[in-house]
Each structure stands twice: as structure tokens, then as C-alpha cells.
Scaffold this motif. Structure first.
Motif, PDB file in Angstrom:
ATOM      1  N   VAL A 110      81.633 -32.432  49.435  1.00 27.83           N
ATOM      2  CA  VAL A 110      80.563 -32.077  48.506  1.00 27.83           C
ATOM      3  C   VAL A 110      81.121 -31.234  47.353  1.00 27.83           C
ATOM      4  N   TYR A 125      81.260 -32.138  43.192  1.00 30.65           N
ATOM      5  CA  TYR A 125      80.753 -31.306  42.082  1.00 30.65           C
ATOM      6  C   TYR A 125      81.869 -31.025  41.073  1.00 30.65           C
ATOM      7  N   LEU A 176      71.635 -29.107  54.019  1.00 29.18           N
ATOM      8  CA  LEU A 176      72.101 -28.548  52.752  1.00 29.18           C
ATOM      9  C   LEU A 176      73.029 -29.538  52.048  1.00 29.18           C
ATOM     10  N   LYS A 183      70.947 -32.224  50.487  1.00 28.63           N
ATOM     11  CA  LYS A 183      70.240 -31.690  49.314  1.00 28.63           C
ATOM     12  C   LYS A 183      71.193 -31.586  48.117  1.00 28.63           C
ATOM     13  N   LYS A 184      72.400 -31.111  48.341  1.00 30.68           N
ATOM     14  CA  LYS A 184      73.369 -30.977  47.257  1.00 30.68           C
ATOM     15  C   LYS A 184      73.782 -32.349  46.712  1.00 30.68           C
ATOM     16  N   GLU A 190      70.946 -33.586  44.565  1.00 32.00           N
ATOM     17  CA  GLU A 190      70.957 -32.883  43.281  1.00 32.00           C
ATOM     18  C   GLU A 190      72.055 -33.427  42.375  1.00 32.00           C
ATOM     19  N   LEU A 191      73.210 -33.718  42.940  1.00 30.22           N
ATOM     20  CA  LEU A 191      74.304 -34.271  42.144  1.00 30.22           C
ATOM     21  C   LEU A 191      73.950 -35.687  41.667  1.00 30.22           C
TER      22      LEU A 191
END
Length: 178
Positions: free
Chosen positions: A28, A32, A153, A156-157, A160-161
Motif C-alpha cells: 500500500v 502511494y 484500513l 480503505k487506503k 482512496e488511491l
């Protein structure tokens, strides 16, 4: 246009199996970093984030006497080769554009030079972005593979990405790249 999303990749059972082996938190974080670096280097962030998410899915667990053996890993591992093959197969299975799947697999294959005899690569921009993203999250002794992240989590990340990538792909600067 995106054929498949990071979320679809992340939720696939094959991806889950190998991401858990190589470290979800690392995957993850590298994704990012890859988004940020792709924007800076004028590289398609969809391809970069997908390659970054999957860059270590070829890891084999190198243990000696029940403990992770980083030196054995560094000496014997060819995870980039195995990971490129696994990623390509997974992406095609999910419905990714075949040319995009190939570019992603090549970026995974060339994200490290640790398995090459001379240890030197000549990388294209996407491949360089994935390498730099991976290096940005590395910790001594391979500890970046053992950071913990809750599954909810992580999802969710990734979601969002996905939104960030989709938003960027709809901007004028990206349309000028294509």
C-alpha cells in the motif's frame, strides 16, 4: 480509461495470498509513493500504482531455523521474475488491457536489479517510478515486509488511491500526456 481498479486487484484471492506474504502495508505504501512519483515523472499513475501494489507478489519465504533469513533472501531470491509472471496472469484474468498488463509486469520484473549478475538496469520511466517507490519505503534488513496493517484500513487506503488515480486521469495534464 481504466479496465480494472486497484480495489479489484487488491480484493482478488490470489492478490490477497501473495500480498499478505510480502507485506500489505509495504504494498500500500509503495502504491502511494508510485502515484506521487508517476505524477512528477509524467508516467501513467494507473499503471504505476498497479505495478507498485503487485511489485513483491513473487516473494518466496526464506527461512533458516524458523527465522527470516535476509541474507539468504538477498543471495537467492528472484521474486521480481516470479512476481511479473503472477501479476501478468492475474491482470489478464481480471480483464486488464493486455498491453497494460505487459507494461505492469515489465515494471515488476525490473523494479530491482538484485537478481541480475551485474546489478545494473536501464529502465524506462514506468519501471523507474516503481523502483523509486519501492526504495522510498524500504527499511534495513527487509523489515518493511513485516509492518502490520489492518485489512479494513488497507482496503480503505486502496479505495482512496483508486479515487485519486481516477481523478488524475480526468485532468487536462494527463490528457496531454496521452
Amino acid at each position: 480509461m481504466r479496465e480494472i481498479t486497484l480495489t479489484q486487484i487488491f480484493e482478488h484471492p490470489i492478490a490477497q495470498k501473495y500480498l499478505k506474504r510480502s507485506g500489505v502495508a509495504h504494498a500500500v505504501a509503495v502504491s502511494y509513493h508510485a502515484f506521487r512519483l508517476a505524477v512528477q515523472h509524467h508516467v501513467n499513475p494507473d499503471l504505476a500504482t498497479k505495478a507498485a501494489l503487485l511489485h513483491d507478489i513473487g516473494h518466496y519465504e526464506w527461512y533458516t531455523d524458523g527465522k527470516w533469513d535476509y541474507e539468504k533472501y538477498k543471495k537467492n531470491d528472484i521474486h521480481a521474475i516470479k512476481g511479473a509472471e503472477r501479476a501478468h496472469k492475474l491482470l489478464i484474468r481480471l480483464g486488464e488491457n493486455p498491453q497494460a498488463a505487459k507494461e505492469i509486469a515489465l515494471a515488476i520484473l525490473l523494479h530491482t536489479d538484485s537478481y541480475l549478475p551485474d546489478g545494473e538496469l536501464h529502465q524506462r520511466p514506468l519501471q523507474k517510478v516503481v523502483r523509486l517507490a519501492d526504495e522510498a519505503d524500504e527499511e534495513p534488513g527487509g523489515n518493511h515486509h513485516y509492518r502490520e496493517m489492518d485489512d479494513q484500513l488497507a482496503l480503505k487506503k486502496i479505495q482512496e488511491l483508486d479515487e485519486k488515480v481516477a481523478e488524475f486521469l480526468n485532468t487536462e495534464p494527463f490528457r496531454q500526456l496521452g
